[in-house]
Design a protein around this motif. Structure first.
Motif, PDB file in Angstrom:
ATOM      1  N   HIS A  17      17.896 -16.067  93.740  1.00 30.54           N
ATOM      2  CA  HIS A  17      16.464 -15.904  93.515  1.00 30.54           C
ATOM      3  C   HIS A  17      16.006 -16.905  92.455  1.00 30.54           C
ATOM      4  O   HIS A  17      16.434 -16.849  91.315  1.00 30.54           O
ATOM      5  CB  HIS A  17      16.196 -14.465  93.069  1.00 30.54           C
ATOM      6  CG  HIS A  17      14.744 -14.157  92.890  1.00 30.54           C
ATOM      7  ND1 HIS A  17      14.287 -12.993  92.350  1.00 30.54           N
ATOM      8  CD2 HIS A  17      13.630 -14.889  93.191  1.00 30.54           C
ATOM      9  CE1 HIS A  17      12.952 -13.008  92.307  1.00 30.54           C
ATOM     10  NE2 HIS A  17      12.545 -14.148  92.813  1.00 30.54           N
ATOM     11  N   ILE A  44      15.799 -17.740  97.812  1.00 25.43           N
ATOM     12  CA  ILE A  44      14.365 -17.452  97.838  1.00 25.43           C
ATOM     13  C   ILE A  44      13.713 -17.910  96.543  1.00 25.43           C
ATOM     14  O   ILE A  44      14.305 -17.827  95.474  1.00 25.43           O
ATOM     15  CB  ILE A  44      14.114 -15.937  98.110  1.00 25.43           C
ATOM     16  CG1 ILE A  44      12.615 -15.659  98.214  1.00 25.43           C
ATOM     17  CG2 ILE A  44      14.767 -15.037  97.053  1.00 25.43           C
ATOM     18  CD1 ILE A  44      12.283 -14.347  98.887  1.00 25.43           C
ATOM     19  N   LEU A  67       6.279 -15.593 101.212  1.00 30.44           N
ATOM     20  CA  LEU A  67       7.745 -15.660 101.266  1.00 30.44           C
ATOM     21  C   LEU A  67       8.147 -17.087 101.628  1.00 30.44           C
ATOM     22  O   LEU A  67       7.751 -17.602 102.679  1.00 30.44           O
ATOM     23  CB  LEU A  67       8.290 -14.692 102.310  1.00 30.44           C
ATOM     24  CG  LEU A  67       8.322 -13.207 101.945  1.00 30.44           C
ATOM     25  CD1 LEU A  67       8.750 -12.367 103.154  1.00 30.44           C
ATOM     26  CD2 LEU A  67       9.260 -12.947 100.760  1.00 30.44           C
ATOM     27  N   PHE A  69      11.718 -18.989 101.782  1.00 30.33           N
ATOM     28  CA  PHE A  69      13.163 -18.813 101.583  1.00 30.33           C
ATOM     29  C   PHE A  69      13.972 -19.557 102.640  1.00 30.33           C
ATOM     30  O   PHE A  69      13.438 -19.999 103.656  1.00 30.33           O
ATOM     31  CB  PHE A  69      13.527 -17.319 101.582  1.00 30.33           C
ATOM     32  CG  PHE A  69      13.255 -16.587 102.871  1.00 30.33           C
ATOM     33  CD1 PHE A  69      11.967 -16.228 103.248  1.00 30.33           C
ATOM     34  CD2 PHE A  69      14.302 -16.242 103.714  1.00 30.33           C
ATOM     35  CE1 PHE A  69      11.728 -15.543 104.428  1.00 30.33           C
ATOM     36  CE2 PHE A  69      14.079 -15.558 104.900  1.00 30.33           C
ATOM     37  CZ  PHE A  69      12.782 -15.210 105.253  1.00 30.33           C
ATOM     38  N   LEU A 177      10.556  -9.202 103.455  1.00 29.33           N
ATOM     39  CA  LEU A 177      11.752 -10.051 103.507  1.00 29.33           C
ATOM     40  C   LEU A 177      12.916  -9.294 104.147  1.00 29.33           C
ATOM     41  O   LEU A 177      13.606  -9.823 105.029  1.00 29.33           O
ATOM     42  CB  LEU A 177      12.142 -10.508 102.092  1.00 29.33           C
ATOM     43  CG  LEU A 177      13.466 -11.269 101.994  1.00 29.33           C
ATOM     44  CD1 LEU A 177      13.317 -12.673 102.577  1.00 29.33           C
ATOM     45  CD2 LEU A 177      13.959 -11.356 100.560  1.00 29.33           C
TER      46      LEU A 177
END
Lengths: 256, 164
Positions: A17, A44, A67, A69, A177
């Motif tokens: 992350h 992500i 989002l 990622f 997600l």
């Protein structure tokens, strides 16, 4: 924000992350140059400021709203000439993952070759980068951008939408997600189990404007045609009054 | 052109000093090359479809497809010095060949570069799927056989590499 994906089998169990990065795909490639690939790794970023689009294009996304990622897969079972199936699996997985959050699943489609659409607006996109050695796919980086809570889009993107502009309420991005990763994993495993034909059939059913006569534009001009499917290579199959044609990406445009 | 005519043509050429004859007529194409006219280049890059067999008097006929025609444009005839076996890296797929990761970016490799096994040499894109192609060997780039941003066929030679 801690991200835990409890409902997947293997996807996102290893998750990186990042608060801010130029491109999660680029980060994934750098990471893979130093580490052995782990199937289902998720990278992500809360803010991606130079996401990859087409060669030379960028994916624009407002920080903390969407989002952005990348997933790492090792589809060594897939022949190089079959790589469009990976695109089908990912696109279908995203559609399945998004469907619980939207009022009308029929309106959720994949615009060939790999954009995600709701009615006639773009909700997201996919960009897959494989690394090949000899005749094998060594690993794949699947970059995904999905508009979740962004409500203002630049004028340069008149065709964009988000879950929030569709449903008129906010969304928990981690939940979306997780759902999307569950969907992608499902179709990826289908592919790994050799169910290419099933994937192909389902992908064609989920294509934007499949079997609808409408206007397109190619090198020779505007014409009327009907999308009837895709070849296994990924080429678009389109029927006109007199003939059947196939198109590669960028050889054909939609007329809106 | 039928078989007898080809035989006649070979006889005729054998009686002359001509080393190689290429005839193209419509979708018919033939190359006749004398045994003693073995081109020094063992690795002359040739468009996909056929390879020259320079040590035998060879007759190669093939229907010229649209694609082959488009590939007929000036190919590197200037083969590098002979006597060395270069490695030809070929395209593993149909697609568009990119020498660099982006329009304003430096190419992955240039002629003269020393490369390592596993180093990315180019990208081949097809249907929005981007494929970075890694070298299977270490060595030196002798020649780049395809222009940036041009279509490539399966098995089309992309790079000549002098193996380490």
């Amino acid at each position: 924000m801690e991200i835990l994906l409890n409902n997947t089998i293997f996807t996102g169990k290893f998750l990186i992350h990042l608060p801010r990065i130029d491109s999660t795909n680029k980060y994934a490639a750098d990471w893979l140059s130093k580490n052995a690939p782990t199937d289902g790794t998720v990278i992500i970023a809360d803010e991606q400021y130079a996401g990859k689009g087409q060669i030379g294009n960028f994916w624009v996304s407002e920080p903390f709203k969407n989002l952005t990622f990348s997933l790492i897969f090792t589809p060594t079972f897939l022949a190089i000439s079959d790589q469009f199936y990976l695109n089908m699996a990912v696109s279908l997985g995203i559609l399945q993952g998004l469907s619980p959050f939207l009022p009308n699943n029929e309106s959720l489609t994949t615009k060939w070759p790999n954009d995600i659409y709701y009615i006639n607006k773009k909700l997201g996109g996919v960009l897959i980068e494989n690394t090949l050695v000899g005749t094998q796919i060594k690993h794949s980086i699947v970059g995904i951008g999905l508009n979740i809570c962004q409500t203002d889009f630049p004028e340069s993107l008149p065709n964009a939408c988000s879950l929030q502009t569709i449903a008129n309420h906010e969304f928990n991005r981690t939940k979306v997600l997780e759902s999307v990763c569950v969907g992608i994993e499902y179709y990826y495993l289908l592919l790994r189990n050799g169910r290419k034909h099933d994937l192909h059939d389902i992908y064609e059913k989920k294509m934007l404007h499949i079997l609808q006569e409408r206007a397109f534009k190619d090198a020779s001009g505007i014409f009327t045609g009907t999308i009837t499917g895709v070849e296994k290579s990924g080429k678009l199959i389109l029927k006109t009054k007199n003939e059947q044609r196939t198109y590669s990406f960028k050889e054909i445009e939609w007329m809106w | 052109m039928d078989q007898n005519q080809i035989k006649e043509l070979i006889k005729l050429i054998n009686q002359t000093e001509i080393g190689e004859v290429k005839i193209e007529k419509g979708d018919f194409k033939i190359t006749i090359r004398r045994k003693d006219y073995a081109k020094k280049s063992v690795i002359a890059p040739v468009s996909s479809g056929y390879m020259p067999t320079p040590t035998v008097a060879s007759v190669v006929t093939s229907a010229v497809t649209q694609q082959e025609k488009s590939e007929e444009k000036p190919k590197e005839e200037t083969a590098p010095p002979s006597g060395k076996d270069y490695y030809t890296m070929k395209s593993p797929m149909i697609g568009t060949f990119y020498r660099s990761p982006g329009p304003e970016k430096e190419p992955f490799v240039k002629v003269g570069d020393t490369i390592e096994k596993g180093q990315v040499l180019c990208i081949v894109e097809a249907m929005k799927l981007f494929n970075e192609i890694e070298s299977e060997i270490s060595g030196t780039i002798i020649k780049v056989l395809v222009d940036n941003h041009s279509p490539v066929e399966y098995d089309q030679p992309l790079f000549l590499i002098d193996p380490q």
